[in-house]
Design an enzyme around this catalytic site. Structure first.
Site, short mmCIF file in Angstrom:
data_model
loop_
_atom_site.label_atom_id
_atom_site.label_comp_id
_atom_site.label_asym_id
_atom_site.label_seq_id
_atom_site.Cartn_x
_atom_site.Cartn_y
_atom_site.Cartn_z
N HIS A 7 -64.17 20.08 -51.69
CA HIS A 7 -62.83 19.50 -51.63
C HIS A 7 -61.80 20.46 -52.22
O HIS A 7 -62.14 21.38 -52.98
CB HIS A 7 -62.78 18.16 -52.36
N ASP B 256 -68.53 20.81 -55.50
CA ASP B 256 -69.11 22.04 -56.02
C ASP B 256 -70.61 21.87 -56.28
O ASP B 256 -71.40 22.79 -56.07
CB ASP B 256 -68.39 22.49 -57.30
#
Length: 482
Positions: free
Chosen positions: A99, A381
Site C-alpha cells: 500500500h 510490507d
C-alpha cells in the site's frame, strides 16, 4: 571612500546571507520549531524543506534510506518492465504491491498526533493529473459488489485529520503513478488486454484494510482509467501472507518466534539504541518500555516523510539524532537477519502459498487459457518482504511505500511452446539474482529465464532449502526439530 563603503556593504550582505543559510540548515536537520528550540515548549508543527537524494552515499546513511522508504512522488521514474527480445510476446503479468503512504499505526504517548490531511485535493502537493478524475470515479463506485467485508469500505481516503493507518494523498498519487506507468507499458505498448477486456481477464485481491483496497483501486485507475465498475471485483484475503486455505503451518511460526527472539537480543546489545529510547521516554514522561512498545519510529517516519517537525513536550523535543539511531538500528537488524537465516525459513514457508498460486496461474496461461492475464495483489510490507526473501532477493531494500514486485510471463514467438519469466522489483530487473535463476547464464545461452525454473523452485526446491527430507508444503510445515 564610496568604493570602501560599497565593499563593506557587500561584505555585511554576504555575512547576513551566510547566517540565514546556517540558521535554516540547523532548523531543518534538527526538525525543531524555533519557538520550541528557545524555550522547550510545544509548538505547532511546521513544514521543512526536504533534501533531494541525487546519488547514493558511499556509506549507509539512515536519512537517505528513510527518504527512499518515503518514496515521495516526483518525476516519472525509469523502469525495466516490459523489456524483452523482440521475438518474445508478453502474455501475463502478476503484480504484488505494498500500500502507499499511510498515517501511523501507533501513537507516541502524550504527544499531539501529526496534522496530516487525508482528503484528496487536486490543488495540493503531491499532484497527479488523474487525481481529480480518480475521486470523481470512486464516488460512482459506492456499493460496488466486492467480496465482504470490502464492500463496506470507503473507496478513497476522506478525513480532514487522518485516521490511524489511513492512506494519504501521497499514497494515492504513488499508486496512480504506478498504474499509469504499467498501463503505458503493458496496455499501450504490449496490448496485454484487448480494448473490450472482460472481467475474467483480471484477478484482484486485497486484505481487509482500507489502505490496501484504496491503493489497489488507485493503481487500477491509473492502469485502466474510467474502468467499468461492473467489470471490477476485488476478493478479500484474510491473511497478510495471502495464504488462503493453506495458512496453518506450525514450523513457519517456530521460525518466526526464533526470528523475533533474535531481534529482541540484538536490540538489547545496542546500548546507543537503549539510551536513545531512554532520552525519548523522559521527554514524554513515560516508562521506556511503554515508549518502545508504542513503536515511535512508525510515527516519526510519518513526520519525516511529510516534512513535519518531530513532536515536542514541555521537557524537550524528539530530534533527528533520535530518528537516525532508531532507523540505523533497523538497517543493522536487516543485515543480521540475512546472516542468521531464521527469517529465510519463515519466508520460504510464508511465501509458498502465494508463489504457488502465481505459478499455477502462469501454467494455465502458458497452456492457452486467456483468463486472469493481469493479477493484482494489494498487500503490506509483511507480505512483500517474505516473498523477496524466499525468492533469494535478500539484498533488496525493505519494501518502501507503494513498492511493487512484478512477475512477467513471456512466450517465444519462434518456439511457442517455450515460456520465460522476468521478476522486477520497483522497476529493476532482478530475475538473475533469484535462487531459481542466478546460475542460468552458466547453463544456458537463452536470454530469459525459463518458466520451468520457477515452477521447479516453488514445487520442489523451496523445501529442499529448508530440509532435504521435505518434498511438499505440508511436510515442510509439520516436520520435527526446527
Amino acid at each position: 571612500m564610496i568604493m570602501l563603503f560599497r565593499n563593506r556593504f557587500l561584505l555585511l550582505l554576504a555575512l547576513a546571507a551566510l547566517l540565514a543559510f546556517l540558521s535554516l540548515s540547523l532548523q531543518f536537520f534538527h526538525l525543531i520549531p524555533m519557538s520550541a528550540a528557545r524555550n522547550g515548549a510545544s509548538s505547532k508543527s511546521r513544514k521543512r524543506i526536504m533534501p533531494d537524494p541525487v546519488t547514493e552515499p558511499p556509506v549507509t546513511d539512515p536519512v537517505y534510506e528513510a527518504l527512499l522508504y518515503c518514496n515521495i512522488p516526483r518525476v516519472a521514474e525509469r523502469s525495466m518492465e516490459g523489456h524483452a527480445p523482440h521475438h518474445f510476446k508478453l502474455i501475463s503479468v502478476h503484480v504484488l504491491i505494498r500500500h502507499g503512504d499511510r498515517y501511523p499505526l501507533y501513537a507516541i504517548p502524550k504527544t499531539k498526533r501529526p496534522e496530516i490531511d487525508c482528503t484528496l485535493m487536486a490543488n495540493r502537493k503531491p499532484y497527479h493529473p488523474k487525481l481529480e478524475a480518480f475521486v470523481n470515479h470512486m464516488s460512482k463506485g459506492s456499493g460496488s459488489s466486492f467480496e465482504s467485508p470490502l464492500n463496506s469500505m470507503p473507496l478513497y481516503p476522506n478525513h480532514a485529520l487522518c485516521e490511524m493507518g489511513e492512506l494519504t494523498q501521497t499514497g494515492v498519487v504513488q499508486h496512480l503513478q504506478n498504474g499509469q506507468l504499467l498501463g503505458d507499458i503493458y496496455l499501450k505498448k504490449h496490448k496485454l488486454l484487448p480494448s473490450d477486456w472482460s472481467p475474467d481477464q483480471l484477478y484482484l485481491e486485497t486484505t481487509g484494510r482500507s489502505r490496501t483496497l484504496q491503493s489497489g483501486l488507485a493503481l487500477l485507475y491509473g492502469f485502466l482509467p474510467d474502468f467499468d465498475w461492473k467489470k471490477i471485483y476485488f476478493r478479500h484475503q484474510p491473511s497478510v501472507l495471502f495464504c488462503s486455505g493453506n495458512c496453518y503451518c506450525p514450523v513457519r511460526n517456530q521460525y518466526l518466534e526464533k526470528e523475533q527472539r533474535r531481534q529482541y537480543l540484538l536490540r538489547l546489545k545496542n546500548s546507543q539504541l537503549e539510551q536513545t529510547y531512554g532520552e525519548m521516554a523522559k521527554i514524554v514522561n513515560v516508562p521506556t518500555k511503554l515508549l518502545r512498545a508504542a513503536n515511535p519510529i512508525d510515527s516519526m517516519l510519518c513526520h519525516f516523510c511529510h516534512n513535519v517537525s518531530f513532536p515536542c513536550t514541555s521537557s524537550g523535543c524528539f530530534d533527528m539524532e533520535h530518528f537516525k539511531v532508531i532507523k540505523m538500528h533497523q538497517i543493522e537488524d536487516e543485515k543480521e537477519r540475512r546472516k542468521k537465516r531464521l527469517y529465510l525459513g519463515y519466508s520460504l514457508l510464508g511465501a509458498h502459498p502465494i508463489l504457488n498460486q502465481t505459478i499455477d496461474r502462469m501454467q494455465r496461461i502458458a497452456e492457452g487459457r486467456k483468463d486472469e492475464v493481469f493479477a493484482l495483489y494489494s498487500a503490506h510490507d509483511v507480505t512483500l518482504s517474505p516473498v523477496l526473501s524466499a525468492l533469494g532477493l535478500s539484498e533488496a531494500r525493505f519494501p518502501r511505500f507503494a513498492a511493487r514486485l512484478i512477475f512477467e510471463l513471456w512466450q517465444d514467438r519462434e518456439k511457442p511452446s517455450e515460456h520465460s519469466v522476468r521478476i522486477l522489483y520497483n522497476g529493476v530487473d532482478v530475475t538473475f539474482h533469484t535462487f531459481f535463476c542466478q546460475d542460468h547464464h552458466k547453463r544456458s545461452s537463452k536470454p530469459m529465464c525459463p518458466l520451468e525454473n520457477l515452477v521447479r523452485f516453488v514445487k520442489r526446491d523451496m523445501f529442499a532449502t529448508l530440509d532435504s527430507s521435505s518434498t511438499n508444503y505440508h511436510d515442510a510445515c509439520h516436520r520435527e526439530g526446527v
